[in-house]
Design an enzyme around this catalytic site. Structure first.
Site, PDB file in Angstrom:
ATOM      1  N   GLY A  46       0.836  -1.191   0.000  1.00 40.30           N
ATOM      2  CA  GLY A  46       0.000   0.000   0.000  1.00 40.30           C
ATOM      3  C   GLY A  46       0.871   1.240   0.000  1.00 40.30           C
ATOM      4  O   GLY A  46       2.029   1.195   0.417  1.00 40.30           O
ATOM      5  N   GLN A  51       3.127  10.111   1.022  1.00 36.51           N
ATOM      6  CA  GLN A  51       4.418   9.412   1.082  1.00 36.51           C
ATOM      7  C   GLN A  51       5.295   9.711  -0.138  1.00 36.51           C
ATOM      8  O   GLN A  51       6.493   9.442  -0.118  1.00 36.51           O
ATOM      9  CB  GLN A  51       4.217   7.898   1.198  1.00 36.51           C
ATOM     10  CG  GLN A  51       3.631   7.469   2.542  1.00 36.51           C
ATOM     11  CD  GLN A  51       3.446   5.965   2.599  1.00 36.51           C
ATOM     12  OE1 GLN A  51       2.477   5.437   2.066  1.00 36.51           O
ATOM     13  NE2 GLN A  51       4.380   5.274   3.223  1.00 36.51           N
ATOM     14  N   CYS A  89       5.824  -0.220   6.901  1.00 38.99           N
ATOM     15  CA  CYS A  89       5.459   1.020   6.198  1.00 38.99           C
ATOM     16  C   CYS A  89       6.633   1.413   5.323  1.00 38.99           C
ATOM     17  O   CYS A  89       7.783   1.376   5.779  1.00 38.99           O
ATOM     18  CB  CYS A  89       5.167   2.115   7.217  1.00 38.99           C
ATOM     19  SG  CYS A  89       4.746   3.705   6.471  1.00 38.99           S
ATOM     20  N   LEU A  90       6.363   1.778   4.079  1.00 41.66           N
ATOM     21  CA  LEU A  90       7.463   2.128   3.175  1.00 41.66           C
ATOM     22  C   LEU A  90       8.214   3.382   3.641  1.00 41.66           C
ATOM     23  O   LEU A  90       9.332   3.622   3.210  1.00 41.66           O
ATOM     24  CB  LEU A  90       6.947   2.307   1.744  1.00 41.66           C
ATOM     25  CG  LEU A  90       6.489   1.013   1.045  1.00 41.66           C
ATOM     26  CD1 LEU A  90       5.933   1.324  -0.343  1.00 41.66           C
ATOM     27  CD2 LEU A  90       7.618  -0.005   0.946  1.00 41.66           C
ATOM     28  N   HIS A 131      -4.434   1.642   7.351  1.00 38.37           N
ATOM     29  CA  HIS A 131      -3.073   2.187   7.479  1.00 38.37           C
ATOM     30  C   HIS A 131      -2.870   3.345   6.490  1.00 38.37           C
ATOM     31  O   HIS A 131      -2.378   4.418   6.863  1.00 38.37           O
ATOM     32  CB  HIS A 131      -2.065   1.055   7.227  1.00 38.37           C
ATOM     33  CG  HIS A 131      -0.624   1.479   7.232  1.00 38.37           C
ATOM     34  ND1 HIS A 131       0.290   1.007   8.143  1.00 38.37           N
ATOM     35  CD2 HIS A 131       0.075   2.330   6.427  1.00 38.37           C
ATOM     36  CE1 HIS A 131       1.474   1.560   7.902  1.00 38.37           C
ATOM     37  NE2 HIS A 131       1.368   2.352   6.863  1.00 38.37           N
ATOM     38  N   GLU A 132      -3.282   3.119   5.232  1.00 40.10           N
ATOM     39  CA  GLU A 132      -3.050   4.139   4.196  1.00 40.10           C
ATOM     40  C   GLU A 132      -3.952   5.349   4.380  1.00 40.10           C
ATOM     41  O   GLU A 132      -3.528   6.488   4.158  1.00 40.10           O
ATOM     42  CB  GLU A 132      -3.232   3.535   2.796  1.00 40.10           C
ATOM     43  CG  GLU A 132      -2.326   2.357   2.467  1.00 40.10           C
ATOM     44  CD  GLU A 132      -0.852   2.605   2.745  1.00 40.10           C
ATOM     45  OE1 GLU A 132      -0.403   3.769   2.680  1.00 40.10           O
ATOM     46  OE2 GLU A 132      -0.146   1.622   3.052  1.00 40.10           O
ATOM     47  N   HIS A 135      -2.594   7.808   6.786  1.00 40.72           N
ATOM     48  CA  HIS A 135      -1.535   8.670   6.229  1.00 40.72           C
ATOM     49  C   HIS A 135      -2.124   9.985   5.714  1.00 40.72           C
ATOM     50  O   HIS A 135      -1.462  11.026   5.768  1.00 40.72           O
ATOM     51  CB  HIS A 135      -0.843   7.979   5.044  1.00 40.72           C
ATOM     52  CG  HIS A 135       0.321   7.111   5.419  1.00 40.72           C
ATOM     53  ND1 HIS A 135       1.462   7.599   6.003  1.00 40.72           N
ATOM     54  CD2 HIS A 135       0.542   5.778   5.254  1.00 40.72           C
ATOM     55  CE1 HIS A 135       2.327   6.598   6.196  1.00 40.72           C
ATOM     56  NE2 HIS A 135       1.783   5.484   5.754  1.00 40.72           N
TER      57      HIS A 135
HETATM   58 ZN    ZN Z   1       2.633   3.637   5.784  1.00 34.21          ZN
END
Ligand code: ZN
Length: 163
Positions: A46, A51, A89-90, A131-132, A135
């Site tokens: 995701g 991000q 998480c990226l 989660h996304e 953000h």
């Molecule tokens: Zn993340």
């Protein structure tokens, strides 16, 4: 075009609240395409627009049927039942944390074609969706940890970023 660069914690952009997408045009479609590419190249499941430095309410997820995008996603219902799943998480390379979240959710969003949809999801997809979507409000997965654990992780991360 080079693959979009993913911002890493503690980049202040990751704490910002994103604005709604008013019109899904070519620019938005291109951004979605580039976000999916960045997610795949980085082996993520995701990715949210902030991000990659874009403060717009757009997320992309890897589903069973391949990558999907949601514009202006909004969670309208959460199950009382929660479960703990390990998340990454990226924007936090190499950090995996057990996070508790509702098991199922109902959400509204626009597809990348501008179609309004309502979905009911559970399992890993619901997990990544939550989660996304967080953000987009500047909320990171570490913010779901109990205070003392969060403090410990933040100190550890601070040491990682100190040269
Ligand atoms: Zn993340």
């Amino acid at each position: 075009m080079p693959v979009l660069k993913i911002l890493k914690y503690p980049d202040p952009i990751l704490n910002k609240k994103c604005g709604e997408v008013v019109e899904i045009n070519l620019e938005i479609n291109k951004l979605i395409e580039n976000m999916i590419e960045a997610m795949n190249k980085n082996k993520g499941v995701g990715l949210a627009a902030p991000q990659v430095g874009v403060l717009k309410r757009i997320i992309v997820l890897e589903s069973e049927k391949g990558p999907v995008a949601f514009v202006n996603p909004k969670i309208i219902k959460k199950s009382k039942k929660t479960e703990i799943i390990e998340e990454g998480c990226l924007s936090f390379s190499g950090i995996f944390l057990d996070i508790s979240r509702p098991r199922e959710i109902e959400a509204e969003a626009l597809t990348e074609d501008g179609e309004k949809i309502k979905i009911k999801i559970g399992g890993l997809l619901a997990r990544v969706f939550q989660h996304e979507t967080d953000h987009l409000d500047g909320i990171l997965f570490i913010d779901h940890l109990p205070f003392w654990r969060r403090l410990k992780i933040k100190n550890k991360l601070r040491n990682c970023f100190r040269d």
